[in-house]
Enzyme design. Structure first.
Site, PDB file in Angstrom:
ATOM      1  N   GLY A 307       0.793  -1.215   0.000  1.00 40.81           N
ATOM      2  CA  GLY A 307       0.000   0.000   0.000  1.00 40.81           C
ATOM      3  C   GLY A 307       0.826   1.266   0.000  1.00 40.81           C
ATOM      4  O   GLY A 307       0.376   2.311  -0.462  1.00 40.81           O
ATOM      5  N   PHE A 308       2.059   1.197   0.534  1.00 37.74           N
ATOM      6  CA  PHE A 308       2.867   2.401   0.664  1.00 37.74           C
ATOM      7  C   PHE A 308       3.964   2.514  -0.383  1.00 37.74           C
ATOM      8  O   PHE A 308       4.706   3.483  -0.404  1.00 37.74           O
ATOM      9  CB  PHE A 308       3.506   2.464   2.054  1.00 37.74           C
ATOM     10  N   GLY A 309       4.111   1.527  -1.252  1.00 39.80           N
ATOM     11  CA  GLY A 309       5.142   1.634  -2.260  1.00 39.80           C
ATOM     12  C   GLY A 309       5.685   0.281  -2.678  1.00 39.80           C
ATOM     13  O   GLY A 309       5.085  -0.760  -2.409  1.00 39.80           O
ATOM     14  N   VAL A 311       9.037  -2.506  -3.151  1.00 45.12           N
ATOM     15  CA  VAL A 311      10.280  -2.970  -2.555  1.00 45.12           C
ATOM     16  C   VAL A 311      11.150  -3.583  -3.649  1.00 45.12           C
ATOM     17  O   VAL A 311      10.681  -4.393  -4.454  1.00 45.12           O
ATOM     18  CB  VAL A 311      10.021  -4.017  -1.451  1.00 45.12           C
ATOM     19  N   LYS A 325      12.901  -0.132   0.215  1.00 48.22           N
ATOM     20  CA  LYS A 325      11.481   0.206   0.186  1.00 48.22           C
ATOM     21  C   LYS A 325      11.339   1.637  -0.338  1.00 48.22           C
ATOM     22  O   LYS A 325      11.792   2.593   0.294  1.00 48.22           O
ATOM     23  CB  LYS A 325      10.894   0.100   1.603  1.00 48.22           C
ATOM     24  N   ASP A 422      -0.063  -3.419  12.496  1.00 46.17           N
ATOM     25  CA  ASP A 422      -0.323  -3.937  11.144  1.00 46.17           C
ATOM     26  C   ASP A 422       0.403  -5.260  10.938  1.00 46.17           C
ATOM     27  O   ASP A 422       1.040  -5.489   9.907  1.00 46.17           O
ATOM     28  CB  ASP A 422       0.115  -2.921  10.085  1.00 46.17           C
TER      29      ASP A 422
END
Length: 613
Positions: A307-309, A311, A325, A422
């Site tokens: 969801g955030f980018g 890797v 990341k 999470d």
């Protein structure tokens, strides 16, 4: 000397009830600590119990094996005063230079659950000139004296090994004397694993735990005679010495250059700090270095996307493999979340947590550089039929234990009390030995020492793994992570996703299915066939039992993670019967408006507010 003078660190278990000033528990505690102060000095180790019923307290004190009776009594007295002054929890442990003192309302005698803790003093030791070579000598020393300690009545040993003509490494290991020899050896072995995680680059370091402690230094820090004087079984020819001398010279020159470079980076980093508030303590890598390592973020190096980018796999100029990341510019994890993740991970050191190697900020680019995990993430193995065939019960059990120990460190044994928020299989990475390492701390939150829960209007995480009180009310605590752990445990055992049960004939969620089988006495039907063939039924059933305890609807009913480790190890008899879990978590993801988070993967849902204003 003040009572805090030699205080290494303290563990106050505030998730349990605190005692009140002048109540019966406090009165009994004072009697107990006074008894420890007077009775430990005779043998260096003492257990006792004071009080009855709810006010019953168990206590234990251990003095370092080289401490005189006078020094022992003084240390236990100071530690007893220190623990009263610094903590009002009903379960606490304090470590001093020459002793440790513990008390609890629980019966912990002979409990061998291991959780290591790193004193802040570790950061004061100098960096080793050749860490890999130094570590080889160190482990040879520490493993030898560990064997010696296991076979001694005091469960204590010291030793030294010549590292070079001018340098000697000194080591010390010790266990509490209520342990068996095998348990002592296992505890020391775990502590040595943590020693590598915290102090691999340094010439000295310490790991303390409930049942054993290890320490090494480049100087003699203990009293009395040395029990082992060792020489490393390697060639000592003139050619080798000359080769080593040249290596030291080259390393020294490189060290000087790196120092100059570090100074330049510090100036730049301080300027960045003034603009963005990034801590000067954080390791920094420039964008050019990271681009070169990833071949300019080539798609061929892509390891995964969240969801955030994205890797990427990278290869640094020194040949070290890393994972990079790269946060998406569309991601709502902005600078604050990025800073949060970096600051948290930089301060955390444990073999079951992924290690941060560096970070980079340049323009819109926000990058995190981690140690590379060749076996990627846990979800790939447990939800893919081909990969899952590579897992046997021994490996799965070790993964479960590793995740649990990583959470114990976050919740109880790190310098900070951290709630992950999470935890899910894709955030559990696996190294080349399939050791589990918890990752992705962007949503983690730090608690104060005496804080047990908090509330937020911004609920983040993944449905299917979020505890009901967190998803519905924004309430989170260590018990929120316990719930997530329970879901993962049941997924590992079954090979099925919790959310994958939605609207099936079996049940709405994996939790509901597991509960149904448990109440019918058919719990082994939950187990993936490959695990059933390679594991013992009693061990697997115990794991299912613990998993159901972790996902109980009321957070008060869930065990703490240290209790989970104890239960998984079979050290606490038969676990209590679980109560009905929360079943709604699989269905909630189906009705969420996807327009709230269009850029997130299907299972990574974030709700900005769920409570009425």
């Amino acid at each position: 000397m003040s009572v805090e003078a030699d205080n290494l660190t303290i563990s106050c278990q505030y998730e349990y009830e605190n005692y009140l000033t002048n109540d019966t528990f406090e009165s009994n505690l004072k009697l107990l600590l006074d008894s420890l102060s007077h009775n430990t000095a005779t043998t260096g180790f003492y257990n006792t119990t004071v009080g009855e019923g709810l006010n019953r307290i168990n206590g234990q004190a251990l003095c370092r094996g080289d401490a005189s009776s006078t020094a022992c009594e003084s240390c236990v007295s100071n530690a007893s005063q220190g623990i009263m002054k610094l903590c009002n929890a009903k379960d606490a442990l304090i470590w001093y230079e020459l002793c440790q003192v513990r008390y609890s309302f629980q019966d912990f005698f002979s409990n061998t659950a291991y959780t290591g803790k790193y004193p802040d003093s570790n950061g004061q030791d100098k960096l080793a000139s050749d860490p890999a070579d130094y570590y080889t000598y160190l482990m040879y020393l520490m493993k030898n004296i560990s064997t010696e300690a296991v076979n001694s009545t005091q469960m204590f040993a010291t030793g030294q090994i010549n590292y070079s003509l001018s340098q000697t490494i000194y080591g010390l290991v010790q266990c509490t004397r209520d342990m068996s020899g095998d348990d002592c050896y296992n505890c020391l072995n775990s502590a040595l694993g943590d020693l590598k995680a915290c102090c691999y680059l340094r010439e000295g370091g310490t790991v303390v735990s409930r049942n054993c402690n290890v320490r090494y230094e480049p100087y003699r820090f203990f009293n009395g005679s040395i029990t082992s004087v060792l020489s490393y079984p390697a060639s000592t020819g003139t050619g080798d010495k000359w080769k080593k001398g040249r290596i030291v010279l080259i390393v020294g020159i490189l060290g000087l250059l790196l120092a100059v470079l570090a100074g330049s980076c510090a100036v730049y980093f301080n300027w960045r700090k003034a603009k963005q508030g990034i801590s000067e303590e954080l390791p920094f890598m420039d964008l050019a270095t990271i681009k070169a390592a990833t071949d300019d973020f080539s798609s061929s190096n892509k390891l995964g996307q969240g969801g955030f980018g994205t890797v990427y796999k990278g290869l640094l100029s020194d040949g070290k493999e890393v994972a990079v990341k790269r946060l998406s510019r569309k991601s709502w994890q902005g600078l604050e979340e990025f800073k949060n993740e970096v600051i948290l991970i930089a301060k955390l050191q444990h073999r079951n947590l992924v290690r941060l190697l560096g970070c980079g900020i340049e323009g819109d680019e926000k990058l995190l550089v981690y140690e590379f995990m060749p076996n990627k993430s846990l979800d790939i193995y447990i939800f893919d039929s081909d990969k899952r065939a590579q897992l046997d019960w021994y490996t799965c059990n070790n993964i479960i234990d590793g995740i649990a120990r990583g959470l114990v460190y976050l919740h109880e044994d790190s310098r900070l009390r951290i709630i992950h928020r999470d935890l899910k299989p894709s955030n559990v990475l696996l190294d080349h030995d399939m050791v589990a390492k918890i990752s992705d701390f962007g949503m983690a939150r730090i608690f104060c020492e005496n804080q047990s829960s908090a509330k937020t209007r911004r609920v983040v995480g993944t449905y299917g793994y979020m505890a009901p009180e967190y998803a519905m009310e924004g309430l989170f605590s260590v018990k929120s992570d316990v719930f997530s752990f329970g879901v993962i445990l049941l997924e590992i055992i079954s090979g099925k996703r919790n959310s994958g049960f939605y609207l099936t004939e079996q049940a709405q969620t994996l939790l509901a299915y597991a509960w149904k089988l448990w109440t019918e006495g058919k719990e082994l039907e939950l187990v993936d066939p490959s695990l059933a063939e390679s594991g013992q039924a009693a061990e697997i059933v115990r794991c299912i039992h613990v998993g159901l305890l972790c996902v109980q609807e009321d957070p008060e009913d869930r065990p703490t993670m240290s209790e989970v480790v104890t239960l998984l190890g079979g050290q606490k008899g038969t676990p209590p019967e679980p109560k009905k879990p929360a079943f709604w978590v699989g269905r909630a993801a189906q009705v969420l408006d996807r327009s709230l988070a269009p850029n997130l993967p299907a299972n990574d849902i974030t709700v900005s507010s769920i409570s009425p204003r």
